[in-house]
Design a protein around this motif. Structure first.
Motif, short mmCIF file in Angstrom:
data_model
loop_
_atom_site.label_atom_id
_atom_site.label_comp_id
_atom_site.label_asym_id
_atom_site.label_seq_id
_atom_site.Cartn_x
_atom_site.Cartn_y
_atom_site.Cartn_z
N TYR A 25 -8.07 2.90 18.78
CA TYR A 25 -8.98 3.11 17.66
C TYR A 25 -10.34 3.54 18.12
O TYR A 25 -11.08 2.86 19.02
CB TYR A 25 -9.08 1.40 17.12
N LYS A 69 1.47 12.17 10.17
CA LYS A 69 1.05 11.01 9.03
C LYS A 69 -0.37 10.81 8.92
O LYS A 69 -1.01 11.06 9.85
CB LYS A 69 1.63 9.72 9.50
N LYS A 70 -0.86 10.88 7.75
CA LYS A 70 -2.14 10.87 7.43
C LYS A 70 -2.72 9.53 8.23
O LYS A 70 -2.08 8.73 8.01
CB LYS A 70 -2.50 10.85 5.78
N GLY A 71 -3.86 9.69 8.31
CA GLY A 71 -4.85 8.58 9.05
C GLY A 71 -4.42 8.36 10.64
O GLY A 71 -5.04 7.31 10.97
N MET A 72 -3.90 9.45 11.17
CA MET A 72 -3.44 9.20 12.61
C MET A 72 -3.60 10.53 13.26
O MET A 72 -3.30 11.76 12.58
CB MET A 72 -2.38 8.71 12.99
N LYS A 97 -5.29 5.76 15.45
CA LYS A 97 -5.55 5.40 13.89
C LYS A 97 -6.88 6.16 13.66
O LYS A 97 -7.83 5.37 14.34
CB LYS A 97 -5.19 4.15 13.60
N TYR A 98 -7.29 6.88 12.72
CA TYR A 98 -8.38 7.42 12.32
C TYR A 98 -8.41 7.88 11.16
O TYR A 98 -7.78 8.83 10.72
CB TYR A 98 -8.79 8.54 13.51
N ASP A 99 -9.37 7.37 10.07
CA ASP A 99 -9.28 7.83 8.90
C ASP A 99 -10.03 9.18 8.55
O ASP A 99 -10.06 9.76 7.45
CB ASP A 99 -9.86 6.83 7.98
N LYS A 100 -10.54 9.78 9.56
CA LYS A 100 -11.36 11.17 9.49
C LYS A 100 -10.58 12.32 10.35
O LYS A 100 -10.90 13.05 10.90
CB LYS A 100 -12.68 10.99 9.92
N GLU A 101 -9.30 11.90 10.49
CA GLU A 101 -8.25 12.72 11.31
C GLU A 101 -8.50 14.18 10.77
O GLU A 101 -8.04 15.29 11.58
CB GLU A 101 -7.08 12.23 11.27
N GLN A 102 -8.52 14.38 9.43
CA GLN A 102 -8.63 15.75 9.01
C GLN A 102 -9.89 16.81 9.59
O GLN A 102 -9.99 17.93 9.35
CB GLN A 102 -8.65 15.74 7.39
#
Length: 314
Positions: free
Chosen positions: A296, A235-238, A261-266
């Motif tokens: 977090y 899932k995106k964002g994790m 949870k991390y918004d730069k996981e890419q």
């Protein structure tokens, strides 16, 4: 519909304390309560039952130390003869557990509690020399009781060894004088530090404690070397920072980590290594099927793989 008849299963090697535990349950805890019951003893240890005393609480002793006699047909015969309202089975520690767990019990019989007894003095020797047979004693137990413990017993290590095999089990340490050792088990890291710094040796212990006692980690900060689990299907964002842990042997290696949870996981390549410092929030997560630790990130830096990529639970 047949009346439900509770079955209490006691497992463990000979002289690990099974008979003593059954007698304590019946006499000291008043468990029998006058209801008609039977004890099926599948081995003859040093500790013996007093048949007359059992009769005084409406209990009958049946000895069945031959595995070939312990059959579904024999159990049904005993049920027909004695018509028990409760059943205690002191199982033979050398018999395979599947022999009873897969057996067709008489109608109404239901195993409601499985208690495993372990002799603290011989536990490590048996684990080193008869690991599979030893693990069978407690892999399905509801309660695991270490008998004859003392101040020198490494309770943290023993508890983790059991929990690696059976995470749901309650682990109890009983001293040689019969009292329960209720002292808190010490952790090898400072949970009250501003940031909990985890060494490779500490990670497995922390993971297990945070899984079982997650509430005490709410709002805590933790820092550790982690392997990145971040496949495209996630899932995106994790992503999941964690480690590969070995419980007992190289064939038994599993990845253990908590949702992050991390918004730069890419930006974090799958199967790469990082050093992460994160704050723990206790939240409901579908992955946990309930509440648990969610990380977090405060900081993430690239890292090199350690010399030994595995961590351990002891």
């Amino acid at each position: 519909m047949a009346q439900e008849i509770p079955v209490y299963l006691f497992t463990g090697f000979m002289d690990s304390g099974k008979t003593t535990l059954v007698k304590e349950t019946l006499f000291e805890n008043g468990f029998a309560d006058g209801e008609k019951g039977i004890i099926i003893a599948c081995e003859d240890g040093d500790e013996e039952y007093d048949v007359e005393k059992l009769s005084s609480i409406n209990m009958e002793l049946i000895t069945m130390d031959d595995k070939s006699l312990f059959t579904s047909e024999k159990l049904k015969e005993l049920n027909s003869i004695y018509k028990p309202q409760q059943v205690f089975i002191e199982y033979n520690g050398t018999w395979e557990m599947e022999h009873i767990l897969d057996a067709e019990l008489p109608e109404g019989w239901l195993i409601v509690q499985n208690l495993a007894t372990i002799d603290t003095d011989t536990f490590e020797m048996y684990m080193n020399n008869m690991r599979t047979m030893m693990q069978e004693q407690f892999f399905a137990a509801d309660v695991v009781i270490f008998n004859r413990s003392d101040d020198n017993t490494d309770r943290g290590k023993f508890r983790r060894m059991v929990k690696n095999i059976n995470r749901k089990a309650q682990v109890v340490f009983e001293r040689k004088d019969g009292t329960i050792d209720e002292r808190p088990i010490e952790l090898p890291f400072d949970i009250n530090a501003d940031v909990i710094e985890l060494s490779d040796a500490d990670y497995g212990i922390w993971y297990m404690d945070a899984t079982e006692n997650y509430k005490k980690y709410d709002g805590k900060k933790v820092s550790f070397l982690a392997y990145v689990y971040n496949p495209e299907k996630l899932k995106k964002g994790m992503f999941v920072p964690g480690r590969f842990a070995m419980t007992c042997c190289i064939e038994d290696v599993t990845f253990v980590g908590f949702k992050c949870k991390y918004d730069k996981e890419q930006e974090l390549p799958h199967k790469s290594w990082i050093h992460i410092t994160a704050e723990i929030h206790i939240e409901f997560a579908r992955e946990y099927r309930g509440k648990g630790p969610v990380l977090y990130p405060i900081s993430i830096t690239k890292a090199e793989a350690p010399e030994d990529e595995l961590v351990y639970f002891n």
